[in-house]
Structures are given as structure tokens and as C-alpha cells.
Design a protein around this motif. Structure first.
Motif, PDB file in Angstrom:
ATOM      1  N   THR A   4       0.828  -1.185   0.000  1.00  0.00           N
ATOM      2  CA  THR A   4       0.000   0.000   0.000  1.00  0.00           C
ATOM      3  C   THR A   4       0.865   1.239   0.000  1.00  0.00           C
ATOM      4  O   THR A   4       1.810   1.358   0.778  1.00  0.00           O
ATOM      5  N   LYS A   5       0.558   2.192  -0.900  1.00  0.00           N
ATOM      6  CA  LYS A   5       1.192   3.502  -0.928  1.00  0.00           C
ATOM      7  C   LYS A   5       2.714   3.427  -0.977  1.00  0.00           C
ATOM      8  O   LYS A   5       3.406   4.260  -0.408  1.00  0.00           O
ATOM      9  N   ALA A   6       3.261   2.432  -1.621  1.00  0.00           N
ATOM     10  CA  ALA A   6       4.709   2.323  -1.708  1.00  0.00           C
ATOM     11  C   ALA A   6       5.247   3.362  -2.681  1.00  0.00           C
ATOM     12  O   ALA A   6       4.626   3.665  -3.696  1.00  0.00           O
ATOM     13  N   THR A   7       6.426   3.894  -2.362  1.00  0.00           N
ATOM     14  CA  THR A   7       6.953   4.996  -3.163  1.00  0.00           C
ATOM     15  C   THR A   7       8.308   4.694  -3.782  1.00  0.00           C
ATOM     16  O   THR A   7       8.795   5.499  -4.559  1.00  0.00           O
ATOM     17  N   THR A   8       8.941   3.603  -3.470  1.00  0.00           N
ATOM     18  CA  THR A   8      10.266   3.304  -4.018  1.00  0.00           C
ATOM     19  C   THR A   8      10.207   2.010  -4.816  1.00  0.00           C
ATOM     20  O   THR A   8       9.256   1.251  -4.746  1.00  0.00           O
ATOM     21  N   LYS A   9      11.275   1.774  -5.571  1.00  0.00           N
ATOM     22  CA  LYS A   9      11.323   0.563  -6.391  1.00  0.00           C
ATOM     23  C   LYS A   9      11.357  -0.683  -5.507  1.00  0.00           C
ATOM     24  O   LYS A   9      11.744  -0.629  -4.349  1.00  0.00           O
ATOM     25  N   SER A  10      10.969  -1.780  -6.112  1.00  0.00           N
ATOM     26  CA  SER A  10      10.931  -3.046  -5.384  1.00  0.00           C
ATOM     27  C   SER A  10      12.335  -3.596  -5.190  1.00  0.00           C
ATOM     28  O   SER A  10      13.068  -3.792  -6.166  1.00  0.00           O
ATOM     29  N   PRO A  11      12.747  -3.858  -3.957  1.00  0.00           N
ATOM     30  CA  PRO A  11      14.063  -4.473  -3.738  1.00  0.00           C
ATOM     31  C   PRO A  11      14.096  -5.883  -4.322  1.00  0.00           C
ATOM     32  O   PRO A  11      13.095  -6.598  -4.332  1.00  0.00           O
ATOM     33  N   SER A  12      15.240  -6.263  -4.809  1.00  0.00           N
ATOM     34  CA  SER A  12      15.424  -7.605  -5.371  1.00  0.00           C
ATOM     35  C   SER A  12      16.187  -8.471  -4.377  1.00  0.00           C
ATOM     36  O   SER A  12      17.247  -8.081  -3.886  1.00  0.00           O
ATOM     37  N   ILE A  13      15.636  -9.641  -4.092  1.00  0.00           N
ATOM     38  CA  ILE A  13      16.257 -10.583  -3.152  1.00  0.00           C
ATOM     39  C   ILE A  13      16.765 -11.792  -3.931  1.00  0.00           C
ATOM     40  O   ILE A  13      15.979 -12.475  -4.604  1.00  0.00           O
ATOM     41  N   GLY A  14      18.045 -12.065  -3.851  1.00  0.00           N
ATOM     42  CA  GLY A  14      18.601 -13.257  -4.465  1.00  0.00           C
ATOM     43  C   GLY A  14      18.468 -14.432  -3.519  1.00  0.00           C
ATOM     44  O   GLY A  14      18.962 -14.387  -2.390  1.00  0.00           O
ATOM     45  N   VAL A  15      17.773 -15.470  -3.960  1.00  0.00           N
ATOM     46  CA  VAL A  15      17.586 -16.671  -3.141  1.00  0.00           C
ATOM     47  C   VAL A  15      18.520 -17.741  -3.705  1.00  0.00           C
ATOM     48  O   VAL A  15      18.271 -18.277  -4.788  1.00  0.00           O
ATOM     49  N   ILE A  16      19.589 -18.028  -2.982  1.00  0.00           N
ATOM     50  CA  ILE A  16      20.657 -18.869  -3.518  1.00  0.00           C
ATOM     51  C   ILE A  16      20.488 -20.323  -3.099  1.00  0.00           C
ATOM     52  O   ILE A  16      20.475 -20.639  -1.898  1.00  0.00           O
ATOM     53  N   ILE A  17      20.347 -21.195  -4.088  1.00  0.00           N
ATOM     54  CA  ILE A  17      20.355 -22.639  -3.848  1.00  0.00           C
ATOM     55  C   ILE A  17      21.811 -23.052  -3.715  1.00  0.00           C
ATOM     56  O   ILE A  17      22.562 -23.060  -4.692  1.00  0.00           O
ATOM     57  N   SER A  43       3.030  -4.804   3.720  1.00  0.00           N
ATOM     58  CA  SER A  43       2.455  -3.470   3.635  1.00  0.00           C
ATOM     59  C   SER A  43       3.521  -2.454   4.028  1.00  0.00           C
ATOM     60  O   SER A  43       4.175  -2.601   5.058  1.00  0.00           O
ATOM     61  N   SER A  44       3.699  -1.451   3.196  1.00  0.00           N
ATOM     62  CA  SER A  44       4.704  -0.421   3.484  1.00  0.00           C
ATOM     63  C   SER A  44       4.326   0.858   2.761  1.00  0.00           C
ATOM     64  O   SER A  44       3.810   0.831   1.643  1.00  0.00           O
ATOM     65  N   ASN A  45       4.591   1.985   3.398  1.00  0.00           N
ATOM     66  CA  ASN A  45       4.359   3.285   2.777  1.00  0.00           C
ATOM     67  C   ASN A  45       5.576   3.790   2.013  1.00  0.00           C
ATOM     68  O   ASN A  45       5.488   4.791   1.305  1.00  0.00           O
ATOM     69  N   THR A  46       6.695   3.110   2.178  1.00  0.00           N
ATOM     70  CA  THR A  46       7.943   3.618   1.595  1.00  0.00           C
ATOM     71  C   THR A  46       8.621   2.629   0.659  1.00  0.00           C
ATOM     72  O   THR A  46       9.651   2.961   0.070  1.00  0.00           O
ATOM     73  N   MET A  47       8.067   1.430   0.519  1.00  0.00           N
ATOM     74  CA  MET A  47       8.750   0.409  -0.281  1.00  0.00           C
ATOM     75  C   MET A  47       7.723  -0.547  -0.866  1.00  0.00           C
ATOM     76  O   MET A  47       6.784  -0.961  -0.186  1.00  0.00           O
ATOM     77  N   THR A  48       7.901  -0.899  -2.149  1.00  0.00           N
ATOM     78  CA  THR A  48       7.059  -1.923  -2.732  1.00  0.00           C
ATOM     79  C   THR A  48       7.565  -3.297  -2.321  1.00  0.00           C
ATOM     80  O   THR A  48       8.707  -3.442  -1.877  1.00  0.00           O
ATOM     81  N   ALA A  49       6.743  -4.303  -2.461  1.00  0.00           N
ATOM     82  CA  ALA A  49       7.084  -5.646  -2.000  1.00  0.00           C
ATOM     83  C   ALA A  49       8.348  -6.154  -2.698  1.00  0.00           C
ATOM     84  O   ALA A  49       8.472  -6.053  -3.925  1.00  0.00           O
TER      85      ALA A  49
END
Length: 215
Positions: A4-17, A43-49
């Protein structure tokens, strides 16, 4: 996940096998971790999922360390001498944090993982590292050693480790042969490690907190 109301780009998480042996159970466990995280409301006002991106060390098939440069002195992928490391550098640089899903081998962690880590330095530096280990007793010694390595490359260790124990010889045997160990995508089924989902949630919450921009 929703936001909700996120204002920044979505962080990328590397999931390493972090296992390259065949057969292997690591992809099953990685999927369990990923589906558990995706079931957690966001849910965050400053960051997308954050987005979760699989990095399989078997597919990368990096040779044993053979780069003549000193990783800590490299600040651009193009400064590495070999194309496979230039590509590896670009891959790791894309992500803002990492989840390492690793088996415990002989009270330690897999050589393929140490090799992948040691090729780089600045690409890892300053990024959160969530550790998920598994084995007959949960992989606590593996996790402890990885924390030391991550300190050495200046990653940010979480307070919480996720240690998943097979719990029985039957499950351990299935895991050794890469067979289905009975993990469920749905929460609350009572399947293997359903009771460990809150620990995964706690560790994931720490990752999100570290990535959330200050207001």
C-alpha cells in the motif's frame, strides 16, 4: 504479497540454492522458504514488495576460484579478467539482499558456496544475509560458520537463523536421494516444518526492516 502507498522501487532478493550435488533436496527446501515468504502479508508506505529471484549454483557451475584479480579491489564487473566472473558479478550486483539455503556438510557448508562467495567482495558488501540451513540436526554449525564468512565480506547478518532439522532417519534418507520429503505450500497443514514458518517469518521481517528506507 500486497503493498500500500509504496513509493520506491521493489528491492530484489537473491535466493541462492547452495547445493550442487545430484540428486539433491535443496530446490525443494528453497521452494518451501519462498512460498512461506510469499504467504506473509506485506504493507509499506515507503517500499514496494520485494521480489524473490532464484540463483542456482548448480546452473551457474562456476569453476574453482581462478580469477587473478583481488576481489576486494574490484568495483566494476568489467574489471574482472574472465567472462564467467564478470557475469557472476553482474548477477550478484542486481540484488539488494540474499537468502542462502544451504545444507550442512561435515559440520560445515558446501564448497560450491564458499567458492561462489570468494569470487566477489564489493558485490556482497553491506547487503543483508538471511541464512537457512538444513540437515539431520538443522545445520547450526553451518550457519555459525557462514555468519563468520559474511562478517568477513561485510554483509549484514540477521539476528535470526533458520535451522531446519529432518527429524527422522526416514526423512534424512529421502533427502539424501533427492526424494520428496513432504513439504507443503499451504500454511497450517501440519506437514514437515510447518512449525518453522514463524521463524522464517521472523528472519524475513528482519530483512524487510533492513531494506526499508528511513522516513
Amino acid at each position: 504479497m500486497s503493498t500500500t502507498k509504496a513509493t520506491t522501487k521493489s528491492p530484489s532478493i537473491g535466493v541462492i540454492i547452495c547445493s550442487s550435488r545430484q540428486p539433491r533436496v535443496c530446490p525443494q527446501i528453497t521452494n518451501f522458504v519462498v512460498t512461506t515468504i510469499k504467504s506473509i502479508p506485506f504493507s509499506s508506505n515507503t517500499m514496494t514488495a520485494p521480489t524473490l529471484n532464484i540463483i542456482d549454483l548448480l546452473e551457474w557451475n562456476l569453476p574453482m576460484f581462478n580469477e587473478p584479480t583481488i576481489p576486494s579491489q574490484i568495483h566494476s564487473a568489467s574489471d574482472y579478467k574472465q567472462p564467467h566472473i564478470q557475469n557472476w558479478s553482474r548477477e550478484i550486483s542486481k540484488h539488494d539482499a540474499f537468502i542462502f539455503v544451504a545444507p550442512q556438510y561435515n559440520w560445515g557448508y558446501p564448497a560450491v558456496l564458499k567458492n561462489a562467495i570468494d569470487y566477489l567482495f564489493n558485490e556482497w558488501k553491506g547487503k543483508p544475509a538471511m541464512i537457512v540451513t538444513y540437515g539431520g540436526h538443522g545445520g547450526g554449525k553451518c550457519a555459525s560458520q557462514l555468519r563468520q564468512v559474511f562478517d568477513g565480506i561485510h554483509m549484514v547478518n540477521l539476528k535470526t537463523n533458520v535451522e531446519l532439522s529432518f527429524g527422522s532417519r526416514e526423512v534424512t534418507k529421502k533427502a539424501a536421494f533427492g526424494e520428496d520429503i513432504g513439504l507443503a505450500d499451504e500454511v497450517g497443514t501440519g506437514a514437515l516444518w510447518d512449525d518453522q514458518r514463524p521463524v522464517i517469518k521472523q528472519a524475513w521481517g528482519e530483512v524487510v526492516e533492513l531494506l526499508t528506507p528511513a522516513v
